[in-house]
Design a protein around this motif. Structure first.
Motif, PDB file in Angstrom:
ATOM      1  N   LYS A 164      11.762  -3.507  -4.257  1.00  0.00           N
ATOM      2  CA  LYS A 164      12.380  -3.633  -5.048  1.00  0.00           C
ATOM      3  C   LYS A 164      12.963  -2.633  -6.222  1.00  0.00           C
ATOM      4  O   LYS A 164      14.099  -2.635  -6.641  1.00  0.00           O
ATOM      5  CB  LYS A 164      11.684  -4.753  -5.901  1.00  0.00           C
ATOM      6  N   VAL A 165      11.975  -1.672  -6.290  1.00  0.00           N
ATOM      7  CA  VAL A 165      12.292  -0.520  -7.258  1.00  0.00           C
ATOM      8  C   VAL A 165      13.290   0.717  -6.613  1.00  0.00           C
ATOM      9  O   VAL A 165      14.268   0.974  -7.358  1.00  0.00           O
ATOM     10  CB  VAL A 165      10.839  -0.020  -7.561  1.00  0.00           C
ATOM     11  N   PHE A 166      12.942   1.039  -5.337  1.00  0.00           N
ATOM     12  CA  PHE A 166      13.565   2.030  -4.705  1.00  0.00           C
ATOM     13  C   PHE A 166      14.687   1.781  -3.523  1.00  0.00           C
ATOM     14  O   PHE A 166      15.258   2.612  -2.922  1.00  0.00           O
ATOM     15  CB  PHE A 166      12.693   3.065  -4.129  1.00  0.00           C
ATOM     16  N   GLY A 167      14.450   0.596  -3.051  1.00  0.00           N
ATOM     17  CA  GLY A 167      15.364  -0.187  -2.232  1.00  0.00           C
ATOM     18  C   GLY A 167      14.762  -0.287  -0.735  1.00  0.00           C
ATOM     19  O   GLY A 167      13.762   0.249  -0.691  1.00  0.00           O
ATOM     20  N   HIS A 168      15.366  -1.326  -0.073  1.00  0.00           N
ATOM     21  CA  HIS A 168      14.681  -1.655   1.188  1.00  0.00           C
ATOM     22  C   HIS A 168      14.508  -0.237   2.150  1.00  0.00           C
ATOM     23  O   HIS A 168      13.391  -0.169   2.967  1.00  0.00           O
ATOM     24  CB  HIS A 168      15.389  -2.702   1.981  1.00  0.00           C
ATOM     25  N   ALA A 169      15.569   0.427   2.137  1.00  0.00           N
ATOM     26  CA  ALA A 169      15.440   1.484   3.250  1.00  0.00           C
ATOM     27  C   ALA A 169      14.611   2.523   2.815  1.00  0.00           C
ATOM     28  O   ALA A 169      13.738   2.914   3.705  1.00  0.00           O
ATOM     29  CB  ALA A 169      16.911   2.064   3.172  1.00  0.00           C
ATOM     30  N   TRP A 170      14.291   2.929   1.733  1.00  0.00           N
ATOM     31  CA  TRP A 170      13.239   3.836   1.326  1.00  0.00           C
ATOM     32  C   TRP A 170      11.868   3.368   1.429  1.00  0.00           C
ATOM     33  O   TRP A 170      11.217   3.848   2.060  1.00  0.00           O
ATOM     34  CB  TRP A 170      13.368   3.880  -0.270  1.00  0.00           C
ATOM     35  N   ALA A 171      11.668   1.893   1.019  1.00  0.00           N
ATOM     36  CA  ALA A 171      10.676   1.401   1.538  1.00  0.00           C
ATOM     37  C   ALA A 171      10.178   1.343   2.894  1.00  0.00           C
ATOM     38  O   ALA A 171       9.003   1.403   3.067  1.00  0.00           O
ATOM     39  CB  ALA A 171      10.442  -0.293   0.819  1.00  0.00           C
ATOM     40  N   GLN A 172      11.084   1.310   4.057  1.00  0.00           N
ATOM     41  CA  GLN A 172      11.047   1.163   5.312  1.00  0.00           C
ATOM     42  C   GLN A 172      10.348   2.540   5.613  1.00  0.00           C
ATOM     43  O   GLN A 172       9.509   2.513   6.502  1.00  0.00           O
ATOM     44  CB  GLN A 172      12.195   0.733   5.972  1.00  0.00           C
ATOM     45  N   ASP A 173      10.836   3.619   5.266  1.00  0.00           N
ATOM     46  CA  ASP A 173      10.516   4.890   5.443  1.00  0.00           C
ATOM     47  C   ASP A 173       9.338   5.477   4.899  1.00  0.00           C
ATOM     48  O   ASP A 173       8.584   6.180   5.585  1.00  0.00           O
ATOM     49  CB  ASP A 173      11.642   5.991   5.180  1.00  0.00           C
ATOM     50  N   TRP A 174       9.108   5.107   3.432  1.00  0.00           N
ATOM     51  CA  TRP A 174       8.034   5.660   3.031  1.00  0.00           C
ATOM     52  C   TRP A 174       6.971   4.724   2.299  1.00  0.00           C
ATOM     53  O   TRP A 174       5.855   5.069   1.960  1.00  0.00           O
ATOM     54  CB  TRP A 174       8.722   6.527   1.572  1.00  0.00           C
ATOM     55  N   GLY A 175       7.076   3.339   2.631  1.00  0.00           N
ATOM     56  CA  GLY A 175       6.334   2.302   2.019  1.00  0.00           C
ATOM     57  C   GLY A 175       4.852   2.432   2.742  1.00  0.00           C
ATOM     58  O   GLY A 175       4.003   2.499   1.849  1.00  0.00           O
ATOM     59  N   ALA A 176       4.860   2.607   3.960  1.00  0.00           N
ATOM     60  CA  ALA A 176       3.147   2.696   4.419  1.00  0.00           C
ATOM     61  C   ALA A 176       2.624   3.976   4.163  1.00  0.00           C
ATOM     62  O   ALA A 176       1.393   4.066   3.623  1.00  0.00           O
ATOM     63  CB  ALA A 176       3.541   2.760   6.060  1.00  0.00           C
ATOM     64  N   GLY A 177       3.421   5.061   4.158  1.00  0.00           N
ATOM     65  CA  GLY A 177       2.659   6.160   3.531  1.00  0.00           C
ATOM     66  C   GLY A 177       2.460   6.366   2.262  1.00  0.00           C
ATOM     67  O   GLY A 177       1.338   7.322   1.763  1.00  0.00           O
ATOM     68  N   LEU A 178       2.799   5.523   1.343  1.00  0.00           N
ATOM     69  CA  LEU A 178       2.600   5.743  -0.202  1.00  0.00           C
ATOM     70  C   LEU A 178       1.991   4.299  -0.675  1.00  0.00           C
ATOM     71  O   LEU A 178       1.734   4.076  -1.789  1.00  0.00           O
ATOM     72  CB  LEU A 178       3.892   5.975  -0.971  1.00  0.00           C
ATOM     73  N   ALA A 179       1.440   3.390   0.469  1.00  0.00           N
ATOM     74  CA  ALA A 179       0.968   2.173   0.014  1.00  0.00           C
ATOM     75  C   ALA A 179      -0.595   2.358   0.554  1.00  0.00           C
ATOM     76  O   ALA A 179      -1.702   2.142  -0.121  1.00  0.00           O
ATOM     77  CB  ALA A 179       1.542   1.205   0.854  1.00  0.00           C
ATOM     78  N   ALA A 180      -0.930   2.478   1.970  1.00  0.00           N
ATOM     79  CA  ALA A 180      -1.975   2.553   2.617  1.00  0.00           C
ATOM     80  C   ALA A 180      -3.159   3.292   2.162  1.00  0.00           C
ATOM     81  O   ALA A 180      -4.197   3.081   1.950  1.00  0.00           O
ATOM     82  CB  ALA A 180      -1.926   2.739   4.134  1.00  0.00           C
ATOM     83  N   PRO A 181      -2.596   4.539   1.702  1.00  0.00           N
ATOM     84  CA  PRO A 181      -3.688   5.455   1.252  1.00  0.00           C
ATOM     85  C   PRO A 181      -4.262   5.042  -0.124  1.00  0.00           C
ATOM     86  O   PRO A 181      -5.435   5.230  -0.368  1.00  0.00           O
ATOM     87  CB  PRO A 181      -2.658   7.084   0.982  1.00  0.00           C
ATOM     88  N   PHE A 182      -3.626   4.382  -0.964  1.00  0.00           N
ATOM     89  CA  PHE A 182      -4.163   3.966  -2.183  1.00  0.00           C
ATOM     90  C   PHE A 182      -4.995   2.449  -2.121  1.00  0.00           C
ATOM     91  O   PHE A 182      -5.955   2.333  -2.422  1.00  0.00           O
ATOM     92  CB  PHE A 182      -3.100   3.617  -3.164  1.00  0.00           C
ATOM     93  N   THR A 183      -4.337   1.645  -1.099  1.00  0.00           N
ATOM     94  CA  THR A 183      -4.772   0.332  -1.270  1.00  0.00           C
ATOM     95  C   THR A 183      -6.174   0.559  -0.088  1.00  0.00           C
ATOM     96  O   THR A 183      -7.369  -0.217  -0.467  1.00  0.00           O
ATOM     97  CB  THR A 183      -3.708  -0.475  -0.510  1.00  0.00           C
ATOM     98  N   GLU A 184      -6.092   1.148   0.716  1.00  0.00           N
ATOM     99  CA  GLU A 184      -7.016   0.917   1.843  1.00  0.00           C
ATOM    100  C   GLU A 184      -8.243   1.899   1.526  1.00  0.00           C
ATOM    101  O   GLU A 184      -9.408   1.467   1.718  1.00  0.00           O
ATOM    102  CB  GLU A 184      -6.652   1.511   3.231  1.00  0.00           C
ATOM    103  N   GLU A 185      -7.920   3.179   1.078  1.00  0.00           N
ATOM    104  CA  GLU A 185      -9.179   3.849   0.676  1.00  0.00           C
ATOM    105  C   GLU A 185      -9.812   3.174  -0.558  1.00  0.00           C
ATOM    106  O   GLU A 185     -11.005   3.404  -0.798  1.00  0.00           O
ATOM    107  CB  GLU A 185      -8.673   5.399   0.282  1.00  0.00           C
ATOM    108  N   THR A 186      -8.940   2.646  -1.592  1.00  0.00           N
ATOM    109  CA  THR A 186      -9.669   1.945  -2.481  1.00  0.00           C
ATOM    110  C   THR A 186     -10.445   0.686  -2.276  1.00  0.00           C
ATOM    111  O   THR A 186     -11.642   0.543  -2.413  1.00  0.00           O
ATOM    112  CB  THR A 186      -8.528   1.446  -3.852  1.00  0.00           C
TER     113      THR A 186
END
Length: 400
Positions: free
Chosen positions: A125-147
């Motif tokens: 919603k903030v950066f666009g669907h294409a950006w989220a497809q490319d970078w979403g996993a790499g910028l979500a999992a490190p924070f959510t999973e390690e926490t």
């Protein structure tokens, strides 16, 4: 200045108390809120995981069974290795199982799976669907999973404050939290691969994913969470580990960066297989080097505890100074001690002697330094192995 036997015994007792070595773990603590938080979230994760398996088992049973069997062996190997490097204030098996359960079910299914989806949707919603497809996993999992996995360590501290005392404890327990996460997550990945061709060639499809995950698993969640939890202990501080917030934050950030690089590597390779393989190898090497360095950073405090526990035994000549120095030293020191013998048989005996020294320290810690039958047996076994006598001789009375 030479310490008296009384001073050495007192120093040993304090080392045992500070390290938590030899203490047992009680999981059932109905008056402890941490117990109920653990039970609720792990039970939720188990229900979610089994429901997913149940919905697909009829169609993809072969892929699920093969994947589960391979990762059971893989998990057993890593379990053995992680326990093998924990030569010091060894954690009880029960708390390791509890850590594995949190990582496998609560952190994975009850927490991170929901948080990842929500955060990636926010990115879209903030950066666009294409950006989220490319970078979403790499910028979500490190924070959510390690926490999510790090929260498991906080619960373990609340459940066993006398066992989680040092950054090394955080490193070992973090490895088991990560092991649980990795095994259950990899089973899900294998199951998804089995379904990728509508169930046709499901075993072959799942095995491709399984082999990739096994080959790269050494630098995966086990390593990330070991680093993260060692950093978390430094950040919080513990009775046997002074607070070092900067070091703690650096280790936690390092774990997240490594995790993020791994999940984002597709953005750096432009579809090139050679570039992908090169990047995988590079990230794995960097991660393993960092893990070795952090192990070397956290383990000296454990070695000091071991040295203080063995000091009265050295003074009483139950343990030789050379044996104690090897046991309390680095892997290179232990290797040098084993190789100091003249022949292969004697080198093997030296290896057994070192194991017996660790067993004696474990017995002394468990018995709080008291002279009990278990401690006396451990001393007798050490002497028997040093002399190369058969096992039956340790039980025979000594003739004067």
């Amino acid at each position: 200045m030479t310490m008296s036997s009384t001073d050495l015994a007192q120093a040993r007792f304090l080392a045992i108390e500070e390290s938590g070595w030899g203490r047992s773990f009680t999981f059932y603590q109905p008056r402890n809120l941490a117990f109920w938080v653990y039970v609720l979230l792990v039970a939720s994760g188990v229900l979610l995981f089994t429901a997913r398996i149940g919905r697909t088992y009829g169609a993809y049973s072969r892929a699920i069974l093969v994947t589960a069997a391979v990762f059971a062996v893989y998990g057993a190997i890593f379990w053995w290795f992680t326990q093998h490097i924990d030569r010091y204030a060894r954690q009880p098996t029960k708390i390791l199982v509890v850590a594995f359960g949190w990582g496998g079910f609560a952190a994975t299914w009850a927490m991170a799976s929901y948080a990842n989806t929500a955060l990636i949707n926010i990115y879209g919603k903030v950066f666009g669907h294409a950006w989220a497809q490319d970078w979403g996993a790499g910028l979500a999992a490190p924070f959510t999973e390690e926490t999510a996995k790090g929260f498991g360590l906080l619960l373990l501290i609340a459940l066993a404050p006398r066992l989680v005392r040092t950054a090394f404890d955080g490193f070992i327990l973090g490895a088991f939290l990560g092991l649980g996460f990795e095994i259950i997550e990899d089973i899900a990945y294998g199951m998804n691969s089995g379904a990728s061709q509508f169930g046709a060639n499901q075993v072959d499809a799942s095995l491709q994913t399984v082999f990739l995950r096994v080959a790269t698993g050494a630098s995966g969640h086990i390593l990330y969470t070991a680093l993260f939890c060692a950093g978390l202990v430094y950040l919080l501080g513990r009775p046997a580990e002074p607070r070092r917030a900067g070091r703690g934050l650096l280790l936690m950030a390092t774990a997240m960066v490594l995790h993020g690089l791994w999940d984002s590597m597709g953005n750096f390779t432009d579809g090139s297989a050679l570039a992908a393989i090169s990047l995988i190898v590079l990230i794995m090497v960097i991660a393993l080097v960092i893990a070795v360095r952090v192990f070397a950073l956290t383990v000296p405090r454990e070695r000091e505890f071991l040295r203080r526990i063995l000091a009265p035994e050295v003074a009483a000549e139950t343990v030789t100074r050379e044996e104690a120095e090897a046991a309390c030293g680095t892997a290179a020191a232990r290797r040098a001690f084993r190789r100091s013998a003249d022949n292969r048989s004697a080198r093997r005996r030296n290896a057994y002697v070192l194991d017996a020294v660790f067993d004696l320290a474990d017995a002394l810690a468990t018995e709080r330094g008291e002279q009990t039958p278990r401690v006396e047996f451990a001393r007798a076994e050490l002497d028997r192995l040093r002399q190369g006598r058969p096992a039956t001789e340790a039980l025979l009375p000594v003739r004067l």
